[in-house]
Design a protein around this motif. Structure first.
Motif, mmCIF file in Angstrom:
data_model
loop_
_atom_site.group_PDB
_atom_site.id
_atom_site.type_symbol
_atom_site.label_atom_id
_atom_site.label_comp_id
_atom_site.label_asym_id
_atom_site.label_seq_id
_atom_site.Cartn_x
_atom_site.Cartn_y
_atom_site.Cartn_z
ATOM 1 N N PRO A 1 6.554 -2.338 -5.881
ATOM 2 C CA PRO A 1 8.056 -1.905 -5.245
ATOM 3 C C PRO A 1 8.360 -2.094 -3.513
ATOM 4 N N PRO A 2 9.515 -1.770 -3.354
ATOM 5 C CA PRO A 2 10.220 -2.309 -1.237
ATOM 6 C C PRO A 2 8.964 -0.558 -0.800
ATOM 7 N N ASN A 3 8.100 -1.333 0.404
ATOM 8 C CA ASN A 3 8.328 -0.451 1.839
ATOM 9 C C ASN A 3 6.634 -0.242 0.669
ATOM 10 N N THR A 4 6.256 -0.658 -0.544
ATOM 11 C CA THR A 4 4.551 0.401 -0.285
ATOM 12 C C THR A 4 3.107 -0.382 0.397
ATOM 13 N N HIS A 5 3.850 -1.623 0.761
ATOM 14 C CA HIS A 5 2.932 -2.310 1.105
ATOM 15 C C HIS A 5 3.021 -2.958 2.681
ATOM 16 N N LEU A 6 3.228 -1.724 3.038
ATOM 17 C CA LEU A 6 3.181 -0.616 4.785
ATOM 18 C C LEU A 6 2.833 0.069 5.261
ATOM 19 N N ARG B 1 20.064 -2.966 3.246
ATOM 20 C CA ARG B 1 17.885 -2.080 2.893
ATOM 21 C C ARG B 1 17.377 -2.904 2.954
ATOM 22 N N ILE B 2 16.602 -2.529 4.132
ATOM 23 C CA ILE B 2 15.734 -3.806 4.763
ATOM 24 C C ILE B 2 14.249 -2.856 3.616
ATOM 25 N N ASP B 3 13.494 -3.887 3.383
ATOM 26 C CA ASP B 3 12.046 -4.229 2.270
ATOM 27 C C ASP B 3 11.706 -4.929 3.562
ATOM 28 N N LEU B 4 10.102 -3.870 3.677
ATOM 29 C CA LEU B 4 9.300 -4.666 4.590
ATOM 30 C C LEU B 4 8.017 -4.607 4.460
ATOM 31 N N SER C 1 -2.000 1.076 1.951
ATOM 32 C CA SER C 1 -1.273 0.838 2.879
ATOM 33 C C SER C 1 -0.905 2.346 2.931
ATOM 34 N N ARG D 1 5.124 5.891 0.715
ATOM 35 C CA ARG D 1 6.104 5.416 1.181
ATOM 36 C C ARG D 1 6.193 6.177 2.124
ATOM 37 N N GLU E 1 13.195 4.183 -0.921
ATOM 38 C CA GLU E 1 12.710 2.742 -0.787
ATOM 39 C C GLU E 1 13.364 2.171 0.695
ATOM 40 N N HIS E 2 14.576 1.850 0.401
ATOM 41 C CA HIS E 2 14.289 1.548 1.751
ATOM 42 C C HIS E 2 14.975 2.417 3.041
ATOM 43 N N PHE E 3 14.663 1.028 4.300
ATOM 44 C CA PHE E 3 15.114 1.598 5.499
ATOM 45 C C PHE E 3 16.646 1.186 5.180
ATOM 46 N N LEU E 4 17.472 2.450 6.279
ATOM 47 C CA LEU E 4 19.247 1.998 5.865
ATOM 48 C C LEU E 4 19.427 1.310 7.027
#
Lengths: 506, 484, 101
Positions: free
Chosen positions: B35-40, B143-146, C74, C77, C90-93
């Protein structure tokens, strides 16, 4: 006098003794410091934020440990403070910039974690020049910080809040950071002791980067031994910082004790002729020469030296530090944290670019923007070789000057700042003149050396003057030994600023 | 210049994601599809104050590749910052290597239309990946997913020496085979673990100077490597034909439309302001490490292919297919070691085994082990089981039916090799079909097949085909054939 | 490094865009002048004979230490997203990327 009334006058080691003897508690000392800071700092401007709840909780925990016979060492329960570019989990950290207003770090700096592990109580975050860029703390985005010796004057910078707080006896010690003199110069201007360790001696993890190849964390305190005590706690290899050194750390308090006991006898003190030239204030020169003479009178051997590339240091330094800063500060783009400003117009690069540019344009102050501009230019296509690469090579020559010098002496003695504290606003508007005042402190960072500033006199106007001592890389013990030896001789040792003595008498 | 004599010159820039558990500078996971931004963490999200610490396995993997490709390895290389603003680049710079890369030189060896080729490399270096910007959905937002930010990559840069899209595609295939063989990258173009950008220019045949080049990005399958390059070469060729010029620019391959289109660029986009990364001291490679890695290098796919052809006399197609994945070749050679004959084993592995595997890399974990296959092939070799029935037995073995011997016995699949029994059946069939016998004797040799079929049906397919053939001919051709 | 102004107004405008800084005309003019003075000062580095001198990018001769390839976990979130000026859980916008890759 019961210990409580004078608690703020105690050194960190003095407090440690009182705590160990049960003559005070950490909670009592902490409450005392907090109350005093609330009172004095309204005018002084040393703190950006106090953390009474966190500090008192830590103090009570320390007292409980002590009652249980589990005290962790001399720093357990001692109230200290941190320059606000050191990251502290959960405690707002701004680096003195609007762009980070409200940011709460999700982690602790290694140095902060080590202080916590030693049981220290952290009172709050100290004022600084924005992103540690400056020599007067005037570029702080939040509040003016004043010099406890003369409230119309600057405390120096960029660790001005730390130097002012220690001098005004709001805390026994503090951690600052030093990129080109940012610990030593304010220590000099505020009449306290400030130690910049060798590059890599203290982990930079959690230090909000200004210039990564120059930045170091170090202590400010009222005595050399307190600096040694703090350094013992924070020094040593950190697997989170690839530039931190693996060489064993420690022996600093011991080195101080030796310096005090043995004096400077046999110490070879280098005196570089390039550091006593035009531009130095005569009172500063007199005080520093007096200090050197005092060392010689007690048996130190003076060695005349030349550091021929000294005059190129300011140029090399300002190209390197701004280049690194331009890159280090690129992350403040309004995307993941910090200030976001909606642009008035999208412009040629679209709305996203305009958002980042507007956020940075509004969030950074003039000194930071100026340095980002200079650093971006120095790295840009067509200019890299003429500016950045040339500065890196000049840096090599400066480093070699010191290598040659330390073959002939144990420490080098110089002024810390060519002038005592100047008036607030006096040097605003001419950045180059401000940069030139860093001449004595920046070579040390370029070469990665440890350096210390300690009081060596007062000007006729009652302003502190600092003596800077430098040692070879990793030779903090030699540096502290020499500093402690001089401290015992210095006419300025034990002098207190009017602000502190007035309060103290109250 | 006459456009017809123009020759393409292609250079590849390949990014391969290294198979490590953690990211290159922090301890976050690298796996795909979370899921997005969970390995951060603070480090890879670029929080103020964090520092990078280099992953040792990423270095080792890059060195394995450099050794395999015969590169010169720098004993002292350096990381550098590549500065540019992009919302999926958390620090505002990418940590990469610039003027002192990990390795230089070397080549990718391959075979193109039967001819050996050597695609020279410029360099191999380590760097971190950026995150992902997602543009679909809300109209004015990205949308940004890191998750991908900080995943370790090697960048492999070839010299501009590739002459055709087919050669470029084959270079990618060879590189992918090497990366997978070394176990350092899973080589999945669709998921982006292997990425290909190409520099393309045209020049008059025989000229030394390169023409103006374009960079083609976003090529995310092997099929597209060839198609995108063919398209771009054609586009440039027609520009020259019309007397127009090629503009140096970056173009994106649009697979749906089947063309390349210029990426909207900004004039300063290419001023990356590289400088040595102050947070990472120079990377020093010790001889002892290289020695160990050299010792661990597996035989590379092309070398193995050539060896199989040389030692076993396998056809190139078989050898190429078998060495496509290291695990498949290991399976094959283990079967040989257990006594399987090479050609039969090759045919079974390429046919029966591959047909049942989603991914050839799972060969060694297949329900039929190489040793079990060897046992089956030994039954064929000795004539106890026919080739046709062997496939059936293999299918049962796959379903967990036990050993080849046990299945053949239980199902009565052993071949009838008793000459007397087969001969009796041959006589019976010939007697029962006088018309076909007459046709055969009149010279219609094809009728032999009819008789084989009849006997096979009567024996339930178990008659040893060689024996049957011999006996049938004897009776059909011979005087006693009619039984008269 | 010598000759006319090292950095003029146009140069400053270009650098500001490269550094992604929105500066108004007044700031641009101020910085252009100040940076020009600084660049003239640093031009003294031209006096140095730097033939064969390698640059120093790390003060002390260090070697890069590596870490073992191990997971250290990690962040939740929410912990990192909650610090963002705009996010959707879920995301940065960000404002839509123009000319994206």
């Amino acid at each position: 006098m019961s210990p409580v009334d004078g608690l703020h006058r105690e050194s960190a080691l003095g407090l440690a003794r009182l705590l160990a003897e049960g003559r005070t508690s950490s909670e009592e000392a902490t409450r005392h410091c907090l109350a005093r800071a609330e009172r004095v700092d309204r005018e002084l401007g040393a703190f950006l934020a106090l953390d009474p709840e966190g500090a008192l909780a830590a103090a009570r925990a320390s007292d409980a440990r002590r009652r249980a016979g589990e005290a962790r060492g001399p720093l357990d329960g001692v109230p200290l403070a941190l320059k606000d570019n050191l990251v502290c989990a959960g405690l707002a950290t701004t680096a003195g910039s609007r762009i980070l207003e409200g940011w709460r770090p999700p982690y602790d700096a290694t140095a902060v974690a080590r202080l916590r592990a030693a049981g220290a109580v952290l009172l709050g975050k100290l004022n600084l020049d924005e992103f540690a860029m400056g020599s007067s703390t005037e570029s702080s985005a939040y509040r003016v910080c004043r010099n406890p010796w003369d409230l119309a004057r600057v405390p120096g910078g960029s660790s001005g809040g730390a130097a002012a707080a220690v001098a005004a006896e709001l805390c026994a010690g503090a951690l600052g950071t030093d990129t080109g003199g940012s610990i030593r110069q304010p220590a000099s201007l505020c009449g306290v002791v400030g130690l910049k360790p060798s590059y890599g001696r203290v982990s930079r993890y959690g230090l909000i980067a200004f210039a990564s190849s120059l930045d170091q964390i170090g202590p400010l305190a009222r005595t050399t031994a307190d600096c040694a005590l703090l350094l013992e706690a924070i020094a040593g290899h950190d697997p989170r910082d690839a530039t931190s050194l693996e060489a064993p750390a420690g022996g600093y308090l011991e080195a101080c004790a030796r310096g005090r006991a043995e004096g400077p006898r046999g110490l070879r003190v280098g005196v570089p002729r390039e550091y006593f030239v035009a531009g130095i204030d005569p009172e500063v020169e007199a005080a520093v020469r007096g200090a050197i003479a005092a060392l010689a009178a007690e048996g130190a051997e003076l060695v005349e030296l030349s550091l021929p590339h000294t005059r190129f240091a300011v140029a090399a330094y300002y190209l390197i530090c701004t280049a690194e800063a331009s890159s280090n500060l690129a992350r403040y783009d309004g995307v993941r944290y910090g200030l976001r400003v909606s642009p008035e117009a999208a412009g040629a690069g679209g709305e996203l670019e305009a958002m980042s540019a507007a956020s940075r344009g509004r969030g950074f102050g003039p000194e930071v923007k100026r340095r980002i501009m200079l650093g971006t230019f120095a790295l840009s296509a067509g200019y890299y070789d003429a500016y950045y690469a040339r500065a890196q090579r000049a840096r090599t020559l400066i480093r070699r000057d010191f290598e040659a010098a330390f073959a002939r002496c144990d420490v080098i003695a110089t002024p810390t700042s060519p002038i005592p504290a100047f008036a607030l606003g006096e040097k605003q508007g001419d950045p180059l003149q401000m940069y030139l005042a860093d001449i004595y402190t920046i070579s040390c960072n370029l070469a990665g050396l440890p350096g210390i500033s300690l009081p060596c006199g007062l000007s006729a106007g009652g302003l502190p003057i600092g003596l800077q001592l430098l040692a070879a890389p990793l030779d903090e013990p030699q540096l502290l030994r020499a500093a402690a030896a001089y401290e015992a001789l210095s006419p300025a040792t034990g002098l207190r600023p009017p602000l502190a003595s007035a309060e103290g008498a109250a | 210049m006459s456009a017809r004599e123009l020759q393409a010159v292609i250079g590849l820039e390949v990014h391969a994601q290294l198979l490590t558990a953690s990211k290159i500078f922090c301890g976050c996971e690298t796996s795909f599809g979370a899921p997005p931004n969970t390995h951060l963490c603070p480090v890879c999200s670029g929080q103020p104050g964090v520092l990078p610490v280099l992953n040792a396995r990423a270095v080792e993997h890059a060195l394995r590749l450099a050794l395999a490709l015969g590169c010169r390895i720098r004993r002292r290389s350096r990381f550098a910052r590549k500065n540019y603003f992009y919302p999926d680049l958390p620090k505002g710079y990418q940590i990469s290597q610039y003027d002192e890369p990990l390795a230089e030189g070397g080549a990718v060896e391959l075979v193109l239309e039967g001819e050996p080729r050597r695609v020279a490399l410029t360099r191999i270096h380590l760097e971190e990946d950026a995150g992902k910007s997602l543009h679909e959905g809300a109209r004015n937002l990205s949308r940004i997913d890191l998750n991908r930010a900080g995943v370790p990559l090697v960048e492999i840069v070839s010299e501009p020496v590739i002459e055709s899209p087919a050669e470029a595609a084959e270079t990618m295939r060879a590189l992918r085979a090497i990366l997978r063989c070394l176990g350092i990258c899973d080589g999945n173009l669709e998921q982006g673990s292997l990425r290909c950008d190409a520099n393309v220019s045209l020049r008059p045949r025989g000229a030394r100077e390169l023409g103006v080049k374009t960079e083609v990005k976003n090529i995310n399958s092997f099929r597209f490597v060839q198609r995108a390059l063919e398209h771009e070469i054609e586009r440039q060729r027609s520009l020259y034909e019309r007397g127009e010029v090629v503009v140096q620019e970056t173009r994106l391959w649009d697979a749906e439309r089947g063309h390349t289109a210029p990426m909207r660029s900004k004039e300063e986009a290419h001023d990356y302001r590289y400088f040595p990364e102050p947070d990472l001291p120079p990377l020093v490679i010790e001889e002892a490490l290289l020695e160990r890695l050299r010792g661990e290098l597996p035989e590379l796919p092309l070398a193995r292919r050539l060896r199989l052809m040389r030692e076993l006399g396998l056809p190139e197609l078989d050898a190429a297919e078998l060495t496509r994945e290291r695990e498949l070749a290991d399976y094959f050679e283990r079967a040989l070691a257990a006594g399987a004959p090479a050609r039969a084993a090759a045919s079974f592995v390429r046919g029966e085994l591959l047909a049942r595997l989603d991914d050839a890399r799972g060969a060694l974990a297949a329900p039929v082990s190489p040793e079990a296959l060897a046992e089956l092939l030994a039954l064929v070799e000795s004539g106890r089981v026919s080739g046709k029935l062997a496939k059936e037995i293999f299918a049962r073995m796959w379903q967990g039916g036990g050993s080849a011997e046990a299945i053949a016995r239980a199902e009565g699949l052993f071949q009838e090799s008793d000459a007397a029994a087969i001969e009796a059946e041959v006589r019976r069939v010939i007697e029962a079909n006088p018309a076909q016998l007459a046709q055969y004797r009149a010279g219609k040799g094809k009728v032999l097949g009819f008789f084989i079929g009849q006997v096979m049906r009567a024996t339930g397919g178990k008659a040893n085909p060689a024996l049957l053939n011999q006996l049938l001919r004897k009776h059909l051709d011979g005087d006693e054939g009619g039984g008269k | 490094m010598s000759g006319g102004p090292a950095l003029d107004l146009e140069g400053a405008r270009r650098i500001a865009r490269l550094a992604r800084l929105a500066l108004d005309e007044q700031e641009l003019a101020l910085f252009a002048g100040q940076l020009d003075a600084i660049l003239r000062y640093v031009a003294q580095l031209e006096e140095l004979s730097l033939e064969g001198i390698e640059g120093t990018s790390h003060a002390l001769a260090l070697e890069c230490r590596t870490r073992p390839d191990e997971l250290s976990g990690s962040s939740p979130r929410e912990e990192l997203l909650s610090r963002a000026p705009a996010q959707d859980g879920e995301h940065f916008l960000v404002p839509r990327v123009v000319g994206h890759e």
